[in-house]
Design a protein around this motif. Structure first.
Motif, short mmCIF file in Angstrom:
data_model
loop_
_atom_site.label_atom_id
_atom_site.label_comp_id
_atom_site.label_asym_id
_atom_site.label_seq_id
_atom_site.Cartn_x
_atom_site.Cartn_y
_atom_site.Cartn_z
N ARG A 162 7.86 46.82 28.22
CA ARG A 162 8.42 45.71 27.45
C ARG A 162 8.47 44.47 28.34
O ARG A 162 9.02 44.50 29.44
CB ARG A 162 9.81 46.07 26.94
CG ARG A 162 10.35 45.12 25.88
CD ARG A 162 11.53 45.73 25.16
NE ARG A 162 12.02 44.89 24.08
CZ ARG A 162 13.14 44.18 24.13
NH1 ARG A 162 13.89 44.21 25.22
NH2 ARG A 162 13.53 43.44 23.11
N HIS A 163 7.89 43.39 27.83
CA HIS A 163 7.77 42.15 28.60
C HIS A 163 8.16 41.00 27.70
O HIS A 163 7.55 40.77 26.65
CB HIS A 163 6.33 42.01 29.10
CG HIS A 163 6.06 40.73 29.82
ND1 HIS A 163 6.51 40.50 31.10
CD2 HIS A 163 5.39 39.61 29.46
CE1 HIS A 163 6.13 39.30 31.49
NE2 HIS A 163 5.45 38.73 30.51
N LYS A 164 9.23 40.31 28.08
CA LYS A 164 9.74 39.18 27.28
C LYS A 164 9.99 39.58 25.83
O LYS A 164 9.67 38.87 24.90
CB LYS A 164 8.77 37.99 27.35
CG LYS A 164 8.62 37.41 28.76
CD LYS A 164 7.73 36.19 28.77
CE LYS A 164 7.58 35.62 30.17
NZ LYS A 164 6.70 34.44 30.21
N TYR A 464 8.79 33.75 37.18
CA TYR A 464 10.20 33.39 37.29
C TYR A 464 10.95 33.67 35.98
O TYR A 464 12.10 34.13 36.00
CB TYR A 464 10.35 31.92 37.67
CG TYR A 464 11.81 31.48 37.70
CD1 TYR A 464 12.64 31.84 38.76
CD2 TYR A 464 12.34 30.75 36.65
CE1 TYR A 464 13.97 31.47 38.77
CE2 TYR A 464 13.67 30.37 36.65
CZ TYR A 464 14.49 30.74 37.71
OH TYR A 464 15.81 30.38 37.71
N GLU A 465 10.30 33.42 34.86
CA GLU A 465 10.95 33.66 33.56
C GLU A 465 11.32 35.13 33.39
O GLU A 465 12.28 35.46 32.69
CB GLU A 465 10.03 33.20 32.43
CG GLU A 465 9.90 31.68 32.33
CD GLU A 465 8.82 31.26 31.35
OE1 GLU A 465 8.19 32.15 30.74
OE2 GLU A 465 8.60 30.04 31.20
N GLU A 466 10.55 36.02 34.01
CA GLU A 466 10.85 37.45 33.90
C GLU A 466 12.16 37.81 34.58
O GLU A 466 12.85 38.75 34.17
CB GLU A 466 9.71 38.28 34.50
CG GLU A 466 8.39 38.18 33.76
CD GLU A 466 7.32 39.02 34.42
OE1 GLU A 466 7.62 40.16 34.83
OE2 GLU A 466 6.18 38.54 34.55
N ASP A 497 16.73 40.37 30.86
CA ASP A 497 16.58 40.13 29.43
C ASP A 497 15.10 40.23 29.03
O ASP A 497 14.22 39.69 29.70
CB ASP A 497 17.11 38.75 29.08
CG ASP A 497 17.20 38.52 27.58
OD1 ASP A 497 17.26 39.51 26.83
OD2 ASP A 497 17.20 37.35 27.17
N GLY A 498 14.83 40.95 27.93
CA GLY A 498 13.47 41.09 27.43
C GLY A 498 12.71 42.26 28.01
O GLY A 498 11.58 42.53 27.59
#
Length: 699
Positions: A162-164, A464-466, A497-498
């Motif tokens: 699971r990614h984002k 970075y968002e990950e 998250d995500g």
């Protein structure tokens, strides 16, 4: 049990046949023939099918390509498939003129030696090599006689991550010519239910994609089919080359009525954990950036662009600092500072002025950043309920100061002491990526390669968002004591998250009636515990090697190969096949605290007259009428249950009058039916003895 352990595999086809030694017809007439449209180098690929079966995030993929040699002499035919780096090959076969040659999958080092030996002897062999950002390429070539057909079939499997907030399955599409029968078919089954399903292709416009693509989902099942016609495959209306060249991506997610889901199959369990709606834990981030001379030009500019974008996403509760290393080490601030508007503005000015020059001192740069995080925690200058992260970016190997990789790893490990994760980003290919990855993994982080492309800054931002939104820290999964064996990783420093935490293991008791799983972690406000309890009561429908698992809480109908299974929630299951023949399995639920009786299943036959007269077995021998006679009815020891004599199958039996429930019309309460009960385990009524019909173990 972790697919990542199998990400580097080679496959060797040890058929023992020389490249020119495949069977061919010695009397095949050779003549000139016109080649079909789109044939490349006299080889026609007339069929390519990618079949995907996904069950509980686990993908089983089969790539089948059929080709024919249209040349007037034997020639080499190649087959290559690009598969995800996280996938592992489980089977490969070649079929030439109806004769199948199986392959043998070997681990990397063993297979590499066998591959080189096979090639040197002129045998057929295939090898997996890295190909691009997310894929590896498997390639094999064979010599095929004129006019002969060859079928390549590759099977690989992959656990989808699971990614984002979504599960993604990447399929590389590159047939290199027009293919008469081209198809991608994906069937997805998720016990939690599917909440969204989509598919897109990088090589085709949405208008053209829509006419060749069908996708649907309902309940636990989803399906995607992509079948472009020859006309839809053309790069232009009059072209003979194919536009199918790029990524076909399937994305989906599941329903999450609870944060966790535990599934039990054949003595094993898998525990999925992905809570939603939690507030983010404040983070303390130190960016350790390589500013050596090799970063000059586009690399340092893209790094600046990425850092500026990252600063826009920092939350005011976060703390940050920058460490720059080349031949020496500098930092923006002496300690971490809060991401206030004033500090962020100052940080942007600092980032815009980052320049590159000098050598590469990875060791001192990392140790400076680690020391800064440790000091902030010890001196309580960061929030108590916050988490620390260190992110390093470099494009080369250490060449000044401590430059031995093993010593740098030791220094970093001793400095971090399992307190926070290290994430290493390797910019380009001129570096020791294995060193970066090993150092990150032993410090509870991961490594990521940043490719030297125009979108390198987006790659940095994407990483970075990950990790930008940690929802839990110090996550621990717990299971009943002495209940599980062979557990995969069960503790994590962060849950982001995500994403999703997946833990699998083997049950010590395969007949365990219930299973409890706890997940504990530190949240932004308080400590949290999530509990999931399941039972092993399940219904499994098999279709060859593919299974679908349901529970008595489901209401669903499954139809496959002439068999129809309908589950009515907490009531019954009807199984129909053939010419309207139906069985009903009723779930009889007992009082949970009853000292003796437990829930049980009743097996009932509907339309038994449709069964063949040859049907036998404990039930089957009574599907058709037989002669019997009851006489001498008289009171028994229980006045409400008369006793009588029954003559059946030339046997004289003592029977007792009673009643039984018929659930065919009323599955809930049933209908009372008066009947005669035969004693002594049916002796004299059934053929043989009752032990003939008892199977000690079905599986």
């Amino acid at each position: 049990m972790t697919p990542a352990l199998w990400s580097c595999l080679v496959l060797v086809l040890l058929s023992g046949l020389a490249a020119s030694g495949f069977p061919r017809s010695p009397f095949r007439p050779l003549r000139k023939r016109s080649l079909p449209e789109g044939v490349v180098d006299s080889t026609e690929v007339y069929s390519t099918k990618i079949s995907c079966k996904v069950t509980s995030r686990f993908a089983h993929n089969v790539v089948t390509t059929r080709a024919v040699n249209r040349a007037e002499k034997a020639k080499e035919v190649s087959f290559d498939v690009e598969l995800p780096k996280t996938a592992f090959i489980t089977n490969f076969t070649l079929t030439i003129d109806g004769v199948t040659y199986p392959g043998t999958v070997k681990e990397k080092e063993v297979a590499k030696k066998q591959y080189e030996k096979a090639v040197s002897q002129g045998k057929t062999a295939g090898l997996v090599k890295a190909s691009g950002r997310k894929l590896e390429k498997f390639t094999v070539s064979v010599n095929v006689a004129a006019g002969s057909k060859v079928t390549f079939e590759l099977t690989y499997e992959e656990l989808l991550k699971r990614h984002k907030g979504k599960y993604k399955m990447y399929l590389k599409v590159q047939p290199k010519q027009l293919v008469k029968h081209f198809e991608i078919e994906a069937d997805i089954f998720e016990p939690q239910g599917i909440s969204m399903l989509d598919a897109e292709a990088s090589f085709i416009t949405n208008d053209l994609l829509g006419s060749a693509l069908t996708k649907s989902f309902s309940g636990k099942k989803g399906r995607v089919s992509f079948k472009p016609s020859l006309e839809q495959q053309r790069s232009c209306p009059t072209c003979t080359d194919s536009l199918l060249n790029g990524d076909f991506t399937i994305t989906y997610d599941v329903n999450r009525e609870s944060p966790a889901n535990v599934q039990i199959v054949n003595g094993y369990f898998v525990h999925f954990f992905a809570p939603q709606g939690l507030p983010s834990v404040p983070k303390n981030v130190v960016f350790v950036i390589d500013t050596s001379g090799s970063m000059h030009g586009q690399k340092i500019q893209q790094t600046r662009d990425a850092l500026l974008k990252i600063l826009e996403d920092m939350k005011k509760e976060d703390y940050l600092n920058f460490i720059l290393f080349s031949g020496y080490v500098t930092n923006w601030k002496d300690s971490l500072v809060q991401a206030t508007p004033e500090n962020l503005q100052e940080a942007r000015t600092f980032v815009r002025n980052i320049q590159s020059s000098g050598m590469t001192n990875i060791n001192d740069g990392l140790l400076r950043g680690i020391s800064m995080l440790n000091k902030a925690r010890e001196e309580h200058t960061v929030p108590e309920r916050s988490t620390s992260i260190i992110i390093m970016l470099t494009d080369g190997d250490a060449n000044v100061g401590e430059s031995r990789p093993e010593k740098i790893q030791e220094n970093v490990r001793n400095a971090i002491r399992d307190k926070f994760p290290l994430y290493n980003l390797g910019f380009g290919n001129n570096l020791n990526y294995n060193f970066l990855e090993s150092m990150a993994l032993e410090n509870h982080g991961l490594a990521r390669r940043i490719y030297e492309d125009a979108d390198a800054d987006l790659q940095l931002q994407g990483f970075y968002e990950e990790v930008a939104n940690p929802l839990l820290t110090s996550v621990e999964t717990e299971y009943p004591e002495n209940a599980v064996l062979d557990l995969t990783q069960s503790s994590y420093q962060h849950f982001y998250d995500g994403s999703e935490i997946v833990v699998a293991g083997r049950l010590l008791d395969e007949d365990l009636n219930s299973f409890k799983a706890d997940v504990k972690g530190h949240g932004a406000i308080n400590d949290l515990t999530f509990t999931e309890e399941v039972t092993t009561e399940k219904i499994i429908v098999w279709n060859g090697a593919v299974q679908s698992t349901f529970s008595w809480l489901d209401t669903v109908t499954v139809t496959q190969d002439g068999l129809s299974v309908t589950i009515n929630r907490k009531k019954n299951m009807a199984v129909s096949f053939g010419d309207g023949i139906t069985f009903v399995v009723v779930l009889h639920q007992m009082w949970k605290k009853h000292p003796v009786h437990h829930d049980f299943l009743g097996f009932y036959v509907v339309d038994s007259h449709r069964m063949s007269a040859q049907t036998h077995g404990l039930l089957g021998q009574f599907f058709h009428p037989f002669d019997f006679k009851v006489s001498d009815i008289h009171p028994g020891s229980d006045p409400t249950k008369p006793v009588a004599t029954m003559v059946v199958k030339n046997h004289q039996l003592t029977v007792t009058r009673g009643s039984q429930k018929d659930y065919r019309e009323d599955a809930g309460i049933g209908t009372k039916v008066v009947c005669w009960f035969v004693h002594n385990n049916g002796q004299g009524l059934i053929d043989g003895t009752h032990t003939d019909y008892i199977v000690p173990s079905l599986f």
